[in-house]
Design a protein around this motif. Structure first.
Motif, mmCIF file in Angstrom:
data_model
loop_
_atom_site.group_PDB
_atom_site.id
_atom_site.type_symbol
_atom_site.label_atom_id
_atom_site.label_comp_id
_atom_site.label_asym_id
_atom_site.label_seq_id
_atom_site.Cartn_x
_atom_site.Cartn_y
_atom_site.Cartn_z
ATOM 1 N N UNK A 159 0.829 -1.208 0.000
ATOM 2 C CA UNK A 159 0.000 0.000 0.000
ATOM 3 C C UNK A 159 0.862 1.256 0.000
ATOM 4 N N UNK A 160 1.944 1.236 0.773
ATOM 5 C CA UNK A 160 2.786 2.420 0.863
ATOM 6 C C UNK A 160 3.599 2.654 -0.404
ATOM 7 N N UNK A 161 3.952 1.584 -1.125
ATOM 8 C CA UNK A 161 4.664 1.762 -2.394
ATOM 9 C C UNK A 161 3.766 2.427 -3.427
ATOM 10 N N UNK A 162 2.510 1.995 -3.512
ATOM 11 C CA UNK A 162 1.565 2.671 -4.395
ATOM 12 C C UNK A 162 1.457 4.146 -4.025
ATOM 13 N N UNK A 163 1.297 4.393 -2.726
ATOM 14 C CA UNK A 163 1.115 5.768 -2.249
ATOM 15 C C UNK A 163 2.371 6.600 -2.448
ATOM 16 N N UNK A 164 3.540 5.994 -2.249
ATOM 17 C CA UNK A 164 4.785 6.740 -2.427
ATOM 18 C C UNK A 164 4.965 7.155 -3.887
ATOM 19 N N UNK B 31 -0.774 8.465 -19.576
ATOM 20 C CA UNK B 31 -0.506 8.400 -18.137
ATOM 21 C C UNK B 31 -1.189 7.212 -17.461
ATOM 22 N N UNK B 32 -1.607 6.212 -18.239
ATOM 23 C CA UNK B 32 -2.352 5.106 -17.632
ATOM 24 C C UNK B 32 -1.566 4.350 -16.551
ATOM 25 N N UNK B 33 -0.205 4.210 -16.637
ATOM 26 C CA UNK B 33 0.484 3.554 -15.515
ATOM 27 C C UNK B 33 0.340 4.348 -14.215
ATOM 28 N N UNK B 34 0.449 5.685 -14.315
ATOM 29 C CA UNK B 34 0.298 6.523 -13.125
ATOM 30 C C UNK B 34 -1.101 6.405 -12.548
ATOM 31 N N UNK B 35 -2.098 6.338 -13.435
ATOM 32 C CA UNK B 35 -3.483 6.213 -12.981
ATOM 33 C C UNK B 35 -3.681 4.898 -12.237
ATOM 34 N N UNK B 36 -3.125 3.808 -12.783
ATOM 35 C CA UNK B 36 -3.260 2.496 -12.147
ATOM 36 C C UNK B 36 -2.569 2.469 -10.784
ATOM 37 N N UNK B 37 -1.367 3.043 -10.702
ATOM 38 C CA UNK B 37 -0.662 3.097 -9.419
ATOM 39 C C UNK B 37 -1.457 3.898 -8.399
ATOM 40 N N UNK B 38 -1.988 5.048 -8.826
ATOM 41 C CA UNK B 38 -2.743 5.903 -7.904
ATOM 42 C C UNK B 38 -4.024 5.215 -7.434
ATOM 43 N N UNK B 39 -4.733 4.581 -8.357
ATOM 44 C CA UNK B 39 -5.956 3.875 -7.978
ATOM 45 C C UNK B 39 -5.647 2.657 -7.105
ATOM 46 N N UNK B 40 -4.493 2.009 -7.365
ATOM 47 C CA UNK B 40 -4.069 0.909 -6.503
ATOM 48 C C UNK B 40 -3.790 1.388 -5.088
ATOM 49 N N UNK B 41 -3.121 2.548 -4.971
ATOM 50 C CA UNK B 41 -2.872 3.124 -3.656
ATOM 51 C C UNK B 41 -4.158 3.526 -2.960
ATOM 52 N N UNK B 42 -5.088 4.113 -3.725
ATOM 53 C CA UNK B 42 -6.378 4.510 -3.153
ATOM 54 C C UNK B 42 -7.128 3.296 -2.618
#
Length: 442
Positions: free
Chosen positions: A62-67, A392-403
């Protein structure tokens, strides 16, 4: 790349750009503290039914996604480094205000849990002193020193970081020696810290994971060094992510060794200071004194600094009109500190230490942190969608994963922590509505 003129301007008029990637990572590790999993070890162990390593690793995901989201937002807003700023700019001022309000809960509770842990650790040295008396002593000590304007110097902080690093190396060396002397370990001995079929409990593990988030809190502070980094656009995001990764690996090693050393299924003499008792089993009275004493001093420094930091945050909010100016924006004439705020926070720490458990304090602290992390992830996703969703779809996926992961962990906090935290959040919403009515906020 920094141009000559920019570098000259930094030298003559502001902060100098000297920090490389590994400087930033080292700063982040020190900020988080290399011994971060040691104080909550017993609480996570009990809650997760012995699966501390698994909880630490799940929290790391979770923290890696958020970081990653923090890194992206630090690129977009290099002059700021707060969840409040990111959410306000990308989503709405009101959501940013509530995010900042939830982060205040972290500032308020950090000195409280430090007071509890320091009292428990001191009782290990003085077992005949009642806990209420010891908790009162530390709450009064932190408040008195901060009222006098006493602050730990950067040199002391660096020295403490070195001492904590040496303690970790000592524990690892002693643990390796202990394991080498072990004869005929039972089947599954080395894998039980990850998965023990006799004690596995999914709901307990998830709650333990929500507490294990405490191990990583502080990594976002790297974003405040943008003006001192040689290559801030590249190195700040990388340093944030790598700090979380290094913290997760180091923390997992610390708790893995502790779980191997402590007898499977055995209870601790004191859950709050469980890691100290692991050290005693590993290295006897000498290692017990070293670990207990070092962690006690580290938590004293953390409690002292966090109380003053919270007092200054309340002072800034008082100056801004978000809190009653007459009380919160006052500064003492002698020590030049916001004494009213220090006294208020000291009272909260004392009352909380006498009525809260360490577990409840950590869960409440993570309530605010996880909500702020959710806000940053959502802000990062919205920014990526607005800029160019296809690229920017990788960034979107990482952000949604963190969320998603932060939301899931937030929902697995204890019911009491969720109830008390929600009351706090509702108070922030009410305060924002009142402030908006009187100051015409958007």
């Amino acid at each position: 790349m920094v141009t000559n003129s920019a570098a000259q301007a930094d030298t003559n008029h502001g902060l100098q750009r000297r920090l490389m990637l590994w400087d930033l990572i080292l700063y982040g590790i020190i900020l988080v503290q290399p011994t971060a999993p040691m104080p909550p070890f017993g609480v996570i162990y009990t809650t997760a039914h012995g699966h501390v390593v698994t909880a630490i690793l799940l929290a790391m995901v979770a923290m890696l996604f958020t970081s990653f989201s923090y890194g992206r937002m630090a690129q977009a807003y290099p002059q700021g480094g707060s969840a409040f700023l990111y959410v306000s700019k990308e989503l709405h001022t009101g959501l940013g205000y509530v995010t900042g309000w939830c982060l205040i809960l972290d500032y308020v509770l950090n000195p409280l849990i430090c007071t509890i842990w320091c009292a428990r650790a001191a009782i290990n040295f003085l077992p005949h002193v009642p806990y209420p008396l010891m908790a009162t002593f530390f709450a009064v000590l932190f408040t008195a020193l901060n009222c006098r304007g006493v602050e730990t110097s950067a040199r002391i902080n660096r020295g403490m970081a070195i001492a904590l690093g040496l303690v970790i190396l000592l524990i690892i060396a002693e643990a390796i020696h202990w394991l080498l002397q072990l004869n005929h370990p039972e089947p599954g001995f080395f894998t039980h810290p990850f998965y023990d079929p006799q004690t596995w409990n999914t709901s307990g593990l998830l709650r333990g994971t929500s507490i294990a988030v405490l191990t990583y809190i502080g990594f976002d502070g790297i974003s405040t060094l943008s003006d001192e980094a040689v290559r801030p656009q590249r190195d700040i995001p990388r340093a944030i992510v790598l700090t979380c990764l290094v913290t997760g690996i180091l923390s997992s090693l610390e708790v893995y060794l502790a779980q191997l050393i402590w007898p499977r299924g055995a209870s601790f003499p004191d859950v709050d200071t469980a890691y100290v008792h692991v050290a005693q089993r590993l290295g006897g009275p000498i290692l017990f004194l070293i670990v207990n004493g070092t962690l006690l001093l580290a938590n004293m420094g953390s409690g002292l600094a966090s109380q003053l930091g919270a007092a200054r945050l309340l002072y800034a909010m008082g100056q801004d009109g978000a809190l009653p100016r007459r009380f919160f924006a006052q500064v003492s004439s002698g020590a030049r500190v916001p004494r009213n705020n220090v006294l208020l926070l000291g009272s909260i720490a004392l009352i909380g230490a006498l009525s809260f458990s360490y577990e409840l304090g950590t869960e409440l602290l993570n309530y605010g942190a996880l909500l702020a992390f959710m806000g940053v992830n959502l802000a990062a996703a919205v920014r990526a969608i607005r800029s160019d969703a296809r690229r920017e779809w990788p960034s979107i996926l990482f952000a949604l994963g963190g969320l998603a992961t932060c939301c899931f962990l937030w929902g697995n906090l204890g019911r009491l922590a969720l109830s008390v935290g929600t009351i706090w959040a509702m108070g922030g919403i009410l305060l924002y509505l009142v402030r908006r009515r009187h100051t015409h906020l958007p």
